[in-house]
Motif scaffolding. Structure first.
Motif, PDB file in Angstrom:
ATOM      1  N   SER A 166      -8.205   2.972   9.385  1.00 26.40           N
ATOM      2  CA  SER A 166      -9.467   2.540   8.750  1.00 26.40           C
ATOM      3  C   SER A 166     -10.667   3.105   9.492  1.00 26.40           C
ATOM      4  O   SER A 166     -11.663   2.419   9.728  1.00 26.40           O
ATOM      5  CB  SER A 166      -9.553   1.013   8.721  1.00 26.40           C
ATOM      6  OG  SER A 166      -8.445   0.474   8.069  1.00 26.40           O
TER       7      SER A 166
ATOM      8  N   ARG B 233      -1.372   1.489  -7.059  1.00 26.75           N
ATOM      9  CA  ARG B 233      -2.841   1.514  -6.916  1.00 26.75           C
ATOM     10  C   ARG B 233      -3.207   1.224  -5.459  1.00 26.75           C
ATOM     11  O   ARG B 233      -4.050   1.895  -4.867  1.00 26.75           O
ATOM     12  CB  ARG B 233      -3.476   0.468  -7.839  1.00 26.75           C
ATOM     13  CG  ARG B 233      -4.980   0.643  -8.013  1.00 26.75           C
ATOM     14  CD  ARG B 233      -5.620  -0.593  -8.625  1.00 26.75           C
ATOM     15  NE  ARG B 233      -5.164  -0.921  -9.953  1.00 26.75           N
ATOM     16  CZ  ARG B 233      -5.636  -0.412 -11.085  1.00 26.75           C
ATOM     17  NH1 ARG B 233      -6.597   0.479 -11.038  1.00 26.75           N
ATOM     18  NH2 ARG B 233      -5.162  -0.790 -12.248  1.00 26.75           N
ATOM     19  N   TRP B 234      -2.502   0.222  -4.887  1.00 25.77           N
ATOM     20  CA  TRP B 234      -2.793  -0.151  -3.497  1.00 25.77           C
ATOM     21  C   TRP B 234      -2.244   0.885  -2.528  1.00 25.77           C
ATOM     22  O   TRP B 234      -2.837   1.141  -1.464  1.00 25.77           O
ATOM     23  CB  TRP B 234      -2.256  -1.551  -3.197  1.00 25.77           C
ATOM     24  CG  TRP B 234      -3.099  -2.596  -3.859  1.00 25.77           C
ATOM     25  CD1 TRP B 234      -2.887  -3.164  -5.076  1.00 25.77           C
ATOM     26  CD2 TRP B 234      -4.330  -3.149  -3.370  1.00 25.77           C
ATOM     27  NE1 TRP B 234      -3.905  -4.046  -5.374  1.00 25.77           N
ATOM     28  CE2 TRP B 234      -4.799  -4.052  -4.342  1.00 25.77           C
ATOM     29  CE3 TRP B 234      -5.077  -2.964  -2.206  1.00 25.77           C
ATOM     30  CZ2 TRP B 234      -5.978  -4.776  -4.190  1.00 25.77           C
ATOM     31  CZ3 TRP B 234      -6.257  -3.677  -2.051  1.00 25.77           C
ATOM     32  CH2 TRP B 234      -6.696  -4.570  -3.035  1.00 25.77           C
TER      33      TRP B 234
ATOM     34  N   THR C  55      -4.741   3.590  -2.485  1.00 27.87           N
ATOM     35  CA  THR C  55      -5.934   3.152  -1.761  1.00 27.87           C
ATOM     36  C   THR C  55      -5.726   3.378  -0.261  1.00 27.87           C
ATOM     37  O   THR C  55      -6.590   3.909   0.437  1.00 27.87           O
ATOM     38  CB  THR C  55      -6.196   1.662  -2.054  1.00 27.87           C
ATOM     39  OG1 THR C  55      -6.506   1.535  -3.443  1.00 27.87           O
ATOM     40  CG2 THR C  55      -7.350   1.117  -1.238  1.00 27.87           C
TER      41      THR C  55
ATOM     42  N   THR D  47      -7.572   5.695   2.612  1.00 32.39           N
ATOM     43  CA  THR D  47      -8.140   5.127   3.843  1.00 32.39           C
ATOM     44  C   THR D  47      -7.619   5.876   5.063  1.00 32.39           C
ATOM     45  O   THR D  47      -8.388   6.211   5.969  1.00 32.39           O
ATOM     46  CB  THR D  47      -7.744   3.637   3.971  1.00 32.39           C
ATOM     47  OG1 THR D  47      -8.239   2.934   2.841  1.00 32.39           O
ATOM     48  CG2 THR D  47      -8.324   3.023   5.243  1.00 32.39           C
TER      49      THR D  47
ATOM     50  N   PRO E  17      -2.080  -6.792  -1.307  1.00 31.29           N
ATOM     51  CA  PRO E  17      -2.482  -8.149  -0.935  1.00 31.29           C
ATOM     52  C   PRO E  17      -1.719  -9.189  -1.772  1.00 31.29           C
ATOM     53  O   PRO E  17      -1.429  -8.939  -2.954  1.00 31.29           O
ATOM     54  CB  PRO E  17      -3.985  -8.190  -1.245  1.00 31.29           C
ATOM     55  CG  PRO E  17      -4.262  -7.041  -2.122  1.00 31.29           C
ATOM     56  CD  PRO E  17      -3.154  -6.046  -1.980  1.00 31.29           C
TER      57      PRO E  17
ATOM     58  N   GLU F  35      -2.230  -9.991  -5.449  1.00 34.56           N
ATOM     59  CA  GLU F  35      -1.838  -9.043  -6.487  1.00 34.56           C
ATOM     60  C   GLU F  35      -0.344  -9.116  -6.827  1.00 34.56           C
ATOM     61  O   GLU F  35       0.137  -8.378  -7.676  1.00 34.56           O
ATOM     62  CB  GLU F  35      -2.175  -7.618  -6.034  1.00 34.56           C
ATOM     63  CG  GLU F  35      -3.664  -7.354  -5.844  1.00 34.56           C
ATOM     64  CD  GLU F  35      -4.378  -7.057  -7.142  1.00 34.56           C
ATOM     65  OE1 GLU F  35      -4.968  -8.013  -7.697  1.00 34.56           O
ATOM     66  OE2 GLU F  35      -4.350  -5.908  -7.606  1.00 34.56           O
TER      67      GLU F  35
ATOM     68  N   HIS G 113     -13.870  -4.489   1.782  1.00 37.02           N
ATOM     69  CA  HIS G 113     -12.467  -4.038   1.781  1.00 37.02           C
ATOM     70  C   HIS G 113     -12.166  -3.186   3.009  1.00 37.02           C
ATOM     71  O   HIS G 113     -11.219  -3.458   3.744  1.00 37.02           O
ATOM     72  CB  HIS G 113     -12.176  -3.261   0.491  1.00 37.02           C
ATOM     73  CG  HIS G 113     -10.922  -2.458   0.535  1.00 37.02           C
ATOM     74  ND1 HIS G 113     -10.909  -1.088   0.376  1.00 37.02           N
ATOM     75  CD2 HIS G 113      -9.643  -2.818   0.752  1.00 37.02           C
ATOM     76  CE1 HIS G 113      -9.668  -0.654   0.469  1.00 37.02           C
ATOM     77  NE2 HIS G 113      -8.877  -1.673   0.692  1.00 37.02           N
ATOM     78  N   GLU G 114     -12.942  -2.134   3.232  1.00 45.73           N
ATOM     79  CA  GLU G 114     -12.795  -1.291   4.417  1.00 45.73           C
ATOM     80  C   GLU G 114     -14.194  -0.999   4.935  1.00 45.73           C
ATOM     81  O   GLU G 114     -15.175  -1.162   4.224  1.00 45.73           O
ATOM     82  CB  GLU G 114     -12.101   0.046   4.060  1.00 45.73           C
ATOM     83  CG  GLU G 114     -10.678  -0.095   3.568  1.00 45.73           C
ATOM     84  CD  GLU G 114      -9.674  -0.309   4.697  1.00 45.73           C
ATOM     85  OE1 GLU G 114     -10.106  -0.388   5.874  1.00 45.73           O
ATOM     86  OE2 GLU G 114      -8.477  -0.414   4.396  1.00 45.73           O
TER      87      GLU G 114
ATOM     88  N   THR H 188     -11.276  -4.709  -7.773  1.00 44.48           N
ATOM     89  CA  THR H 188     -10.437  -4.381  -6.616  1.00 44.48           C
ATOM     90  C   THR H 188     -10.593  -2.899  -6.267  1.00 44.48           C
ATOM     91  O   THR H 188     -10.909  -2.117  -7.147  1.00 44.48           O
ATOM     92  CB  THR H 188      -8.946  -4.656  -6.911  1.00 44.48           C
ATOM     93  OG1 THR H 188      -8.570  -3.895  -8.044  1.00 44.48           O
ATOM     94  CG2 THR H 188      -8.696  -6.126  -7.107  1.00 44.48           C
ATOM     95  N   PRO H 189     -10.393  -2.528  -5.010  1.00 48.96           N
ATOM     96  CA  PRO H 189      -9.831  -3.324  -3.923  1.00 48.96           C
ATOM     97  C   PRO H 189     -10.810  -4.284  -3.248  1.00 48.96           C
ATOM     98  O   PRO H 189     -10.414  -4.973  -2.306  1.00 48.96           O
ATOM     99  CB  PRO H 189      -9.356  -2.261  -2.939  1.00 48.96           C
ATOM    100  CG  PRO H 189     -10.269  -1.119  -3.151  1.00 48.96           C
ATOM    101  CD  PRO H 189     -10.555  -1.107  -4.618  1.00 48.96           C
TER     102      PRO H 189
ATOM    103  N   CYS I 128     -12.347  -7.603  -2.803  1.00 47.99           N
ATOM    104  CA  CYS I 128     -11.975  -8.959  -3.223  1.00 47.99           C
ATOM    105  C   CYS I 128     -12.964 -10.002  -2.685  1.00 47.99           C
ATOM    106  O   CYS I 128     -13.158 -11.038  -3.311  1.00 47.99           O
ATOM    107  CB  CYS I 128     -10.567  -9.310  -2.729  1.00 47.99           C
ATOM    108  SG  CYS I 128      -9.289  -8.216  -3.387  1.00 47.99           S
TER     109      CYS I 128
END
Lengths: 366, 105
Positions: free
Chosen positions: A27, A131-132, A135, A139, A195, A198, B48-49, B82-83, B85
């Motif tokens: 991150s 999708r996650w 993501t 990141t 998460p 979801e 989120h980030e 999303t993402p 939240c």
């Protein structure tokens, strides 16, 4: 640039993820080419027109080649006809899944969502988990232990590459996960990036997929023919060759554990047909550095950025040759990495965080 | 301007339907000018980030995170897609004598 010769654990639940966090690679803040704000706003603007046009063309081609394939069933012409149908099913399925997942292909949110759900089924990817997953890929791009979408570990696993020519590694894995989702079970790796809020959505999406599979199997039994499955589900296996080739050329052979997409991502010049199938994802450095720029604006973004980037691969064949060469070398030397020189106009590469929260350049790596 | 209000910029320094970054001590904000010429402020980083929203696209009352497409209503801070939240913290904004001020706790 990776110093270690030891075999690394690429799983998200292993020790590498914790190590990446300790090293400030998770991150983290990534390098971005400086582009004036006014220009970036223009490039990020959403439009429905290009994606509606391209979707109509895609579905028309799919129906047209599907009809030809149907007519040719039982003859040798079925081979090229179904190959064309399968490629038109899988490759744009993959790129539409990708672009609509980013929410940038269409201006209207429900259009992105509908095409995303449709394309997710075509490429047999559970919609919400992927999708996650994607993501996280954005990141922590190619950060070992963090990115679930690293195409190949070092040294590479050739068996997986060979199986993926027909999508026989990721396909069965994702179908197995769908069945697990049907019973309310989330895979250990998926828990690292989905998460809990979801999970419910994940379970219901997979139940719908499995119902469609059941209906398809029943139809094949009823008609005593595999033909219905040749039009849905099976094309994502027999038509997946370009998905593999495009996918391998995105990052393979380049750096791991860096914070500059110019070091771990490849931009490739491609012909208009491939660019249509791939929805301009050949401009992959540009896409990773500025993921909210829609696919139709990526050629313009490339023009803004190219003075700050390594030279693009001149074509898909050239890029694929580089990838295969790198994979062969990484069999014996897992640290082998393709190094690309930046033009004189570029900012130096930035590879990772320093203790003061800033970043250090390539010269500081040793 | 009373105590606790911090000057951000001149009113013309933010384009209509746009956002700028404003750092004050340890706090980093995103300060918005809507298409209706109203000003708002939220925490600068996406919930989120850790990606700064000042690089994102403003669409009506929505700010989109430039990295993952998470969206917020910047007038209320509510997470809309999303993402993202969790909601963004919002801050009071005032315009006085052609300048934008924000009240930071």
């Amino acid at each position: 640039m990776s110093a270690s010769h030891q075999k690394r654990d690429y799983s998200l639940s292993g020790p590498e993820g914790k190590l990446a966090q300790e090293r400030g690679l998770a991150s983290a803040e990534w390098y971005a080419t400086p582009i004036p704000r006014k220009r970036m706003k223009e490039l990020m603007q959403r439009r429905n027109g290009p994606a509606i046009r391209d979707t109509v063309i895609w579905l028309s081609l799919l129906i047209g080649f599907g009809y030809l394939a149907y007519l040719s069933w039982g003859t040798w012409w079925a081979l090229p006809a179904f190959l064309a149908y399968g490629i038109l099913y899988s490759s744009p399925g993959d790129s539409r899944w990708h672009e609509c997942g980013h929410g940038t292909a269409f201006k209207t949110p429900w259009m992105n969502e509908w095409v995303y759900q449709f394309a997710s089924f075509l490429v047999l990817r559970p919609a919400t988990p992927w999708r996650w997953s994607h993501t996280r890929h954005h990141t922590d791009t190619y950060i070992v232990g963090r990115d679930p979408e690293i195409a190949q570990p070092r040294p590479p696993v050739w068996k997986i590459i060979m199986l993926e020519i027909m999508h026989l590694y990721a396909g069965p894995r994702d179908i197995k996960r769908m069945f697990m989702h049907c019973f309310g079970i989330i895979d250990k790796g998926e828990k690292e990036y989905i998460p809990p809020a979801e999970y419910r959505k994940t379970f219901w999406e997979s139940r719908v997929y499995v119902l469609i599979f059941a209906a398809l199997i029943a139809t094949c039994i009823y008609t005593s023919s595999i033909l219905p499955a040749m039009f849905i589900v099976l094309p994502s296996f027999y038509g997946s060759i370009l998905v593999l080739v495009f996918g391998l050329t995105q990052h393979v052979g380049l750096n791991e554990d860096v914070l500059d997409h110019r070091l771990n991502t490849r931009t490739i010049y491609m012909n208009p047909v491939f660019r249509f199938l791939y929805w301009n994802m050949n401009y992959h450095i540009e896409h990773h550095m500025f993921p909210m720029v829609p696919y139709h604006a990526l050629p313009k973004l490339h023009a803004e950025m190219k003075a700050d980037c390594p030279p693009p691969s001149p074509g898909l064949a050239s890029a694929f040759k580089d990838v295969v060469t790198a994979l062969l070398k990484q069999r014996k030397d897992p640290t082998y990495t393709i190094e690309r020189e930046l033009p004189a106009t570029a900012q130096p590469y930035l590879v990772g965080p320093t203790t003061n929260g800033g970043m250090k350049d390539v010269a500081g790596m040793d | 301007m009373s105590q606790g209000w911090i000057e951000v910029c001149e009113v013309g320094e933010i384009d209509e339907e746009d956002v700028i970054r404003f750092d004050h001590g340890a706090v980093s904000l995103a300060v918005y000018r809507s298409d209706k010429d109203k000003y708002y402020a939220t925490d600068g980083f996406c919930t989120h980030e850790r990606v700064h929203l000042s690089d994102g696209l403003v669409m009506g009352s929505v700010i989109e995170c430039p990295k993952h497409n998470g969206r917020f209503d910047y007038t209320t801070g509510a997470a809309k897609k999303t993402p993202a939240c969790e909601a963004l913290k919002t801050y009071p904004v005032q315009i006085e004598a052609g300048k934008v001020y924000v009240q930071i706790d």
